[in-house]
Design a protein around this motif. Structure first.
Motif, PDB file in Angstrom:
ATOM      1  N   GLU A   1     -10.607  16.601   3.802  1.00 54.36           N
ATOM      2  CA  GLU A   1      -9.519  16.666   4.908  1.00 54.36           C
ATOM      3  C   GLU A   1      -8.832  15.484   4.804  1.00 54.36           C
ATOM      4  N   ALA A   2      -9.662  14.361   4.735  1.00 53.52           N
ATOM      5  CA  ALA A   2      -8.873  12.897   4.627  1.00 53.52           C
ATOM      6  C   ALA A   2      -8.090  12.828   3.549  1.00 53.52           C
ATOM      7  N   ALA A   3      -8.499  13.348   2.363  1.00 50.56           N
ATOM      8  CA  ALA A   3      -7.531  13.212   1.334  1.00 50.56           C
ATOM      9  C   ALA A   3      -6.429  13.935   1.438  1.00 50.56           C
ATOM     10  N   HIS A   4      -6.698  15.170   2.163  1.00 48.94           N
ATOM     11  CA  HIS A   4      -5.362  15.888   2.437  1.00 48.94           C
ATOM     12  C   HIS A   4      -4.400  15.221   3.360  1.00 48.94           C
ATOM     13  N   VAL A   5      -4.991  14.662   4.488  1.00 49.84           N
ATOM     14  CA  VAL A   5      -4.112  13.731   5.458  1.00 49.84           C
ATOM     15  C   VAL A   5      -3.545  12.707   4.460  1.00 49.84           C
ATOM     16  N   ALA A   6      -4.186  12.063   3.647  1.00 51.64           N
ATOM     17  CA  ALA A   6      -3.730  10.985   3.022  1.00 51.64           C
ATOM     18  C   ALA A   6      -2.333  11.136   2.128  1.00 51.64           C
ATOM     19  N   LYS A   7      -2.317  12.578   1.854  1.00 52.65           N
ATOM     20  CA  LYS A   7      -1.038  13.027   1.141  1.00 52.65           C
ATOM     21  C   LYS A   7       0.217  13.103   1.826  1.00 52.65           C
ATOM     22  N   GLU A   8       0.118  13.079   3.105  1.00 50.86           N
ATOM     23  CA  GLU A   8       1.206  13.245   4.064  1.00 50.86           C
ATOM     24  C   GLU A   8       2.096  11.925   4.150  1.00 50.86           C
ATOM     25  N   PRO A   9       1.629  10.731   4.156  1.00 50.02           N
ATOM     26  CA  PRO A   9       2.650   9.664   4.284  1.00 50.02           C
ATOM     27  C   PRO A   9       3.276   9.518   3.246  1.00 50.02           C
TER      28      PRO A   9
ATOM     29  N   GLN B   1      -5.992  11.722  -5.981  1.00 51.27           N
ATOM     30  CA  GLN B   1      -5.559  10.331  -5.665  1.00 51.27           C
ATOM     31  C   GLN B   1      -4.968   9.600  -6.780  1.00 51.27           C
ATOM     32  N   GLY B   2      -5.317   9.655  -8.119  1.00 46.68           N
ATOM     33  CA  GLY B   2      -4.793   9.160  -9.181  1.00 46.68           C
ATOM     34  C   GLY B   2      -3.443   9.532  -9.459  1.00 46.68           C
ATOM     35  N   ILE B   3      -3.165  11.088  -9.441  1.00 47.64           N
ATOM     36  CA  ILE B   3      -1.834  11.459  -9.507  1.00 47.64           C
ATOM     37  C   ILE B   3      -0.913  10.805  -8.364  1.00 47.64           C
ATOM     38  N   SER B   4      -1.501  10.721  -7.142  1.00 46.09           N
ATOM     39  CA  SER B   4      -0.754  10.248  -6.072  1.00 46.09           C
ATOM     40  C   SER B   4      -0.041   8.804  -6.224  1.00 46.09           C
ATOM     41  N   LYS B   5      -1.179   7.912  -6.781  1.00 44.37           N
ATOM     42  CA  LYS B   5      -0.814   6.529  -7.009  1.00 44.37           C
ATOM     43  C   LYS B   5       0.015   6.481  -8.189  1.00 44.37           C
ATOM     44  N   MET B   6       0.124   7.172  -9.412  1.00 45.69           N
ATOM     45  CA  MET B   6       0.625   7.086 -10.533  1.00 45.69           C
ATOM     46  C   MET B   6       2.040   7.538 -10.224  1.00 45.69           C
ATOM     47  N   SER B   7       2.126   8.776  -9.553  1.00 46.23           N
ATOM     48  CA  SER B   7       3.617   9.149  -9.149  1.00 46.23           C
ATOM     49  C   SER B   7       4.480   8.315  -8.264  1.00 46.23           C
ATOM     50  N   ALA B   8       3.672   7.423  -7.352  1.00 50.80           N
ATOM     51  CA  ALA B   8       4.305   6.581  -6.456  1.00 50.80           C
ATOM     52  C   ALA B   8       4.598   5.429  -7.285  1.00 50.80           C
ATOM     53  N   ALA B   9       3.979   5.047  -8.332  1.00 49.72           N
ATOM     54  CA  ALA B   9       4.142   3.752  -8.893  1.00 49.72           C
ATOM     55  C   ALA B   9       5.505   4.060  -9.834  1.00 49.72           C
ATOM     56  N   LYS B  10       5.589   5.521 -10.561  1.00 48.02           N
ATOM     57  CA  LYS B  10       6.628   5.820 -11.424  1.00 48.02           C
ATOM     58  C   LYS B  10       7.827   5.857 -10.814  1.00 48.02           C
ATOM     59  N   SER B  11       7.888   6.480  -9.538  1.00 49.17           N
ATOM     60  CA  SER B  11       9.136   6.587  -8.674  1.00 49.17           C
ATOM     61  C   SER B  11       9.500   5.141  -8.200  1.00 49.17           C
ATOM     62  N   ALA B  12       8.549   4.265  -7.762  1.00 59.36           N
ATOM     63  CA  ALA B  12       8.959   2.971  -7.335  1.00 59.36           C
ATOM     64  C   ALA B  12       9.624   2.255  -8.841  1.00 59.36           C
ATOM     65  N   GLN B  13       9.041   2.355 -10.132  1.00 59.39           N
ATOM     66  CA  GLN B  13       9.436   1.916 -11.151  1.00 59.39           C
ATOM     67  C   GLN B  13      11.071   2.430 -11.355  1.00 59.39           C
ATOM     68  N   ALA B  14      11.160   3.598 -11.028  1.00 58.39           N
ATOM     69  CA  ALA B  14      12.357   3.892 -11.571  1.00 58.39           C
ATOM     70  C   ALA B  14      13.497   3.575 -10.509  1.00 58.39           C
ATOM     71  N   LEU B  15      12.987   3.542  -9.390  1.00 57.72           N
ATOM     72  CA  LEU B  15      13.680   2.821  -8.106  1.00 57.72           C
ATOM     73  C   LEU B  15      14.403   1.427  -8.667  1.00 57.72           C
ATOM     74  N   GLN B  16      13.475   0.530  -9.033  1.00 57.15           N
ATOM     75  CA  GLN B  16      13.541  -0.515  -9.364  1.00 57.15           C
ATOM     76  C   GLN B  16      14.655  -0.668 -10.608  1.00 57.15           C
ATOM     77  N   GLU B  17      14.433   0.023 -11.579  1.00 54.46           N
ATOM     78  CA  GLU B  17      15.012   0.335 -12.704  1.00 54.46           C
ATOM     79  C   GLU B  17      16.375   0.484 -12.413  1.00 54.46           C
ATOM     80  N   ARG B  18      16.580   1.641 -11.529  1.00 58.58           N
ATOM     81  CA  ARG B  18      17.898   1.888 -11.127  1.00 58.58           C
ATOM     82  C   ARG B  18      18.840   1.023 -10.402  1.00 58.58           C
ATOM     83  N   ILE B  19      17.857   0.014  -9.434  1.00 57.22           N
ATOM     84  CA  ILE B  19      18.520  -0.787  -8.540  1.00 57.22           C
ATOM     85  C   ILE B  19      18.949  -2.066  -9.623  1.00 57.22           C
ATOM     86  N   THR B  20      18.300  -2.218 -10.461  1.00 60.47           N
ATOM     87  CA  THR B  20      18.714  -3.291 -11.742  1.00 60.47           C
ATOM     88  C   THR B  20      19.925  -2.826 -12.427  1.00 60.47           C
TER      89      THR B  20
END
Length: 469
Positions: free
Chosen positions: A90-98, A271-290
């Protein structure tokens, strides 16, 4: 009358009969005492066998109760561990909400970009992939929570069965122990003297006469033997049922343990998939900003160059206007000369070199005047085209600036629109690659190259008049 001999014979006969009756009575007494002893010994052996049977029954019940109590404690521990695993799920499920809300918010923010900037870029694909992965992770965690709850219910049902069996066996054990105590008291009361002495000494060896009686009691009938086998089989079935219940509980615990391990692996995977996808999205945003900042720098340079071209073209147009104004006097002078020369005398009114030169000069002036007018018209068209291109560059720069603001807000996780507006409408706007810039807290957070800042008035090219004089 009887004779004396007959009288003696009659008395002797009576004494002999009395003696035979006495002997017979003595024998009968001896037989009765043996029967009493045999009956007493038989009762003793019967109670002794009953005591041994009850002791075996009590020991067997104690062992089964102890085994089932261990299983019940183990089941209770397994239930607690499975509940803890459920809380982790349940904690892992709730952690995916933010992160999911952030991803949806980013997609919604980027959907509000200007129409020119609504492109299916790498950031959009990464955000959509992140959303799919987070939704799929939540779905898998929800399914795992349901399976975990079912496993807990199964363990609780099994524990209830074990508890119910323990209660029944404890009740039967209490009855058997009461009967065992009564049997021991009766055994002490019915025990013969030799048996009491042997029991008082704590010896298991019975007297010879008791063993003889026991051997007599052991020679039971076929029906009794059949009944003994059936009761022994019933007791064996009772023990087998307890063992099967214990094994079923152990099997259920193994299933629960395997399910907990599977769920913990699922939690780590999500948890690993969530962190990896968040990192990829942030990297893509940074590249797009650049990328956006690089294009904006080029647009600013193009705006400045276009503004300079407009200024230069206006100077040229001013020169063309001056030339058009200056050429009017030579044309007027040529016309005045030609008019004056027509007034010459008839003999002098000839086509002389001066007339030819005036005509050629006038034709050249008219040609220059037409060429200047054509050039002036071309300059006007070029000026309008440059102004149009300047407006397009300004609109493009404005749209890209707005898209940059949105991407930077997505990167810095600022979810309050009012705060974003205040941030980008302040004295400093985060862009990269332009002069007069300082470091960005958001980019240092991502471990990327630090974006630069520029004043809002530096984002737009220098203002130029939209119409030529």
């Amino acid at each position: 009358m009887y004779s004396t001999r007959e009288w003696h014979r009659s008395a002797g006969s009576n004494m002999q009969e009395a003696e035979r009756s006495a002997v017979k009575a003595l024998k009968q007494c001896t037989d009765s005492r043996k029967c009493h002893e045999q009956t007493s010994q038989g009762q003793y052996m019967a109670f002794n066998e009953l005591r041994e049977c009850m002791e075996r029954k009590v020991q067997s019940s104690c062992k089964m109760i102890e085994m089932l109590q261990r299983r019940m404690a183990s089941l209770e521990q397994a239930i607690q561990m499975t509940r803890q695993c459920g809380l982790e799920l349940e904690a892992a499920h709730v952690a995916k909400e933010p992160p999911l809300k952030l991803c949806v918010w980013r997609l919604d923010r980027r959907a509000r970009r200007p129409k020119r900037e609504l492109v299916k870029d790498h950031v959009e694909r990464m955000l959509e992939a992140q959303k799919r992965q987070l939704v799929d992770a939540q779905r898998q965690l929800s399914d795992a929570i349901g399976k975990n709850s079912e496993c807990i219910l199964s363990l609780e049902r099994k524990m209830e069965q074990v508890s119910e069996d323990i209660s029944k066996k404890k009740q039967a054990l209490a009855v058997d122990e009461t009967c065992l105590q009564d049997t021991r008291r009766a055994l002490l009361e019915k025990a013969p003297r030799g048996a009491k002495a042997a029991e008082g000494q704590g010896s298991q060896q019975l007297p010879v006469f008791v063993q003889e009686v026991a051997s007599a009691f052991q020679r039971s009938s076929r029906a009794a033997a059949v009944s003994a086998r059936e009761t022994a089989k019933n007791e064996e079935n009772r023990m087998n049922d307890a063992v099967r219940l214990d094994q079923a509980g152990a099997t259920q615990e193994l299933v629960a343990q395997a399910l907990r391990e599977k769920h913990r692996k699922l939690i780590q995977l999500c948890q690993g998939i969530s962190k990896m996808s968040a990192a990829k999205s942030a990297q893509a945003l940074q590249e797009r900003i650049t990328e956006n900042q690089d294009v904006r720098s080029k647009l600013v340079a193009s705006l400045r160059d276009t503004s300079e071209k407009i200024a230069h073209l206006k100077n040229t147009m001013s020169g063309t206007k001056a030339e058009l104004a200056n050429i009017k006097d030579p044309i007027k002078l040529c016309g005045t000369c030609n008019t004056a020369r027509k007034q010459r005398a008839i003999g002098e009114h000839i086509q002389d070199p001066v007339s030819s030169m005036l005509n050629e000069h006038e034709i050249a002036l008219y040609r220059s005047n037409e060429e200047l007018r054509r050039q002036h018209s071309s300059e006007k068209a070029a000026l309008q085209d440059l102004k149009h291109r300047l407006m397009q560059l300004q609109e493009d720069l404005k749209d890209k600036t707005e898209a940059l603001k949105i991407d930077v807000s997505c990167l810095t996780h600022e979810s309050v629109t009012h705060h974003l507006a205040q941030t980008f409408e302040s004295t400093e706007v985060p862009v990269q690659g332009l002069p007069g810039a300082t470091g960005s807290r958001a980019s240092s957070r991502m471990g990327r190259k630090t974006p630069l800042f520029v004043r809002p008035h530096e984002l737009m090219p220098p203002k130029v008049p939209l119409t030529a004089r």
